[in-house]
Scaffold this motif. Sequence first.
Motif, short mmCIF file in Angstrom:
data_model
loop_
_atom_site.label_atom_id
_atom_site.label_comp_id
_atom_site.label_asym_id
_atom_site.label_seq_id
_atom_site.Cartn_x
_atom_site.Cartn_y
_atom_site.Cartn_z
N ALA A 369 1.10 -1.30 0.02
CA ALA A 369 0.29 -0.26 -0.51
C ALA A 369 1.04 1.26 -0.07
O ALA A 369 2.29 1.53 0.34
N LEU A 370 0.24 2.62 -0.70
CA LEU A 370 1.03 3.62 -0.95
C LEU A 370 0.30 4.73 0.60
O LEU A 370 -0.75 4.76 0.08
N ASN A 371 1.16 4.78 1.44
CA ASN A 371 0.93 5.46 2.01
C ASN A 371 1.15 7.29 2.23
O ASN A 371 2.20 7.48 1.65
N TYR A 372 -0.29 8.04 3.06
CA TYR A 372 0.10 8.73 2.52
C TYR A 372 -0.12 9.52 4.66
O TYR A 372 -0.82 10.04 4.96
N TYR A 373 1.51 10.20 5.07
CA TYR A 373 1.41 10.88 6.10
C TYR A 373 1.61 12.32 6.15
O TYR A 373 2.78 12.89 5.76
N VAL A 374 1.10 13.23 6.92
CA VAL A 374 1.53 14.48 6.74
C VAL A 374 2.24 14.45 8.24
O VAL A 374 1.29 14.63 9.14
N VAL A 375 3.60 15.07 7.57
CA VAL A 375 4.44 14.58 8.79
C VAL A 375 4.37 16.34 9.04
O VAL A 375 5.01 16.93 8.37
N ASP A 394 -14.19 5.54 3.24
CA ASP A 394 -15.20 5.75 2.33
C ASP A 394 -15.58 4.14 1.78
O ASP A 394 -15.00 3.14 1.67
N TYR A 395 -16.41 4.65 1.29
CA TYR A 395 -17.06 3.18 1.04
C TYR A 395 -16.69 3.16 -1.01
O TYR A 395 -15.76 3.93 -1.39
N GLY A 396 -16.24 1.75 -0.75
CA GLY A 396 -15.91 1.39 -1.99
C GLY A 396 -14.81 1.06 -2.18
O GLY A 396 -13.94 0.70 -1.06
N GLU A 397 -13.89 0.93 -3.02
CA GLU A 397 -12.67 0.19 -3.03
C GLU A 397 -11.53 1.55 -2.67
O GLU A 397 -11.24 2.48 -3.02
N PHE A 398 -10.82 1.00 -1.30
CA PHE A 398 -9.84 2.20 -0.98
C PHE A 398 -8.75 1.88 -1.28
O PHE A 398 -7.56 0.58 -0.92
N ASP A 399 -8.30 3.01 -2.43
CA ASP A 399 -6.92 2.71 -2.77
C ASP A 399 -5.81 3.96 -2.50
O ASP A 399 -6.70 4.64 -1.49
N ASP A 400 -4.72 3.87 -2.96
CA ASP A 400 -4.11 4.30 -3.17
C ASP A 400 -4.35 6.73 -3.37
O ASP A 400 -4.14 7.29 -2.75
N ILE A 401 -5.57 6.22 -4.18
CA ILE A 401 -6.24 8.09 -4.89
C ILE A 401 -6.68 8.52 -3.15
O ILE A 401 -7.03 9.32 -2.52
N LYS A 402 -7.71 6.87 -2.71
CA LYS A 402 -8.97 7.75 -1.33
C LYS A 402 -8.02 7.88 0.11
O LYS A 402 -8.02 9.47 0.41
N ARG A 403 -6.43 7.29 -0.60
CA ARG A 403 -5.37 7.31 0.73
C ARG A 403 -4.68 9.11 1.17
O ARG A 403 -4.27 9.76 1.83
#
Length: 421
Positions: A369-375, A394-403
């Motif tokens: 997975a590609l995770n996004y952190y606000v450091v 969120d509903y639906g596929e939980f992908d990199d875009i939603k992260r």
Amino acid sequence: MALFERKRFVWNEPWFFQQRIRTTKSWINLVLLLSAIAGGLGALLYFSVPAGQQPNLFEIIGMSLGAAAAVWWIFDGTETRRQAVLMEDSIVVGGDMGKYSSPETFKLAEIPGAAIVMPEESKWPEPALFFHYDGEEQAIGIDRKAGLSRLAQALHDVGLPIRLDGWEPGGESEFAKEFSWEADPNTVTGKAKIETLPEGTPSLMTPGGIIVAIITQCWAIVLWLVIVAAAIYYGYQNFNNLGVVRLGLLIVMSIGTMYIAGVYTDRYASAKTAKGLTRMATDQIRKRDGLQVDPDAQILLPVEIFTRDQFDKSIQKIHEMGFLQADKAGQRMLYEGKKERWSIPTESIYSFKIEEVQTGTPGQSAIGALNYYVVVTFAAEDKQEFGFRFSERDYGEFDDIKRAQGGISIFDEFDYLVSSN
């Protein structure tokens, strides 16, 4: 291929990509072959019925279509959606049906160069990796969710010359360019306050709420197991009278309900569970003394907080979890968590930025997975650095875009605070 050889990138072809780029002549040949198999077997079964017996047309048609489907599977079934794996020295491509497909290996040393071509260039329906191998043209479709620039970088890193319009090797990520803020160190004069909540503070979770969450998350899988058990029991009790068609229906029903239960759990139940836990936690913090955040405000972001050493781990230890809220009037960022309560004034913030961090195998690997952190780096008693990750599904596929969208929502709150200071 070595058993534990490192995977550099994994991506899926779009569904039916190979079929959509197939020529008309190939389609005609395949349809004629399958029709001949179904018709020939049907005729053989029909005319082999002993004299005086009525042929069972339902079973004859079912067996004929089943035979044609089996042949289609051998020739074309695993091509409906292939998966490509970039290794250190090769690209391995096969059907995503796992062991039921025969993968094809392309040695990188024998590929002079490759290009990621877009539909407007190739006239194919989706982006694809194009190259020559053993004198033949090869095309591997690319699901856009895999990340074209990340795939290009991975191919470049293993030494394959690669072209992608608008991409440069080793370039800074879009998030590093666009989502970053840094203060003049001389303007950092404040200190954040990090408090440990006192004994007896209401917890974010309740036993009853946790039980409801477990049921919400798991009921579809449990129902599928019940259906499979019922199908097995029915098949056992009526084994001598099942017939091919009814046996096939039982198998298809079991596999079909497994797929439905899995998709429902991943795309709906997980989101419903997360939202239910968020509502429960919001209700719980209302009961706390000295609460600084407003539980009824329009923006109250559920977050998880990590130390940097946990960013790239597949199994992570969460430092804290709770809610983040910008206090625009007080020019501070507030946090109400499981065990701690924070107040971060804008004048205590050195910097904040979004960092993309890969866990597991890059691309569309099931374990990656590609995770996004606000450091955020800020002054407290000592200089502190933490990564905030948006935690609601969120509903639906939980992908990199939603992260990524979750990370942007956190960044925007910090950015609004410092911009209005």
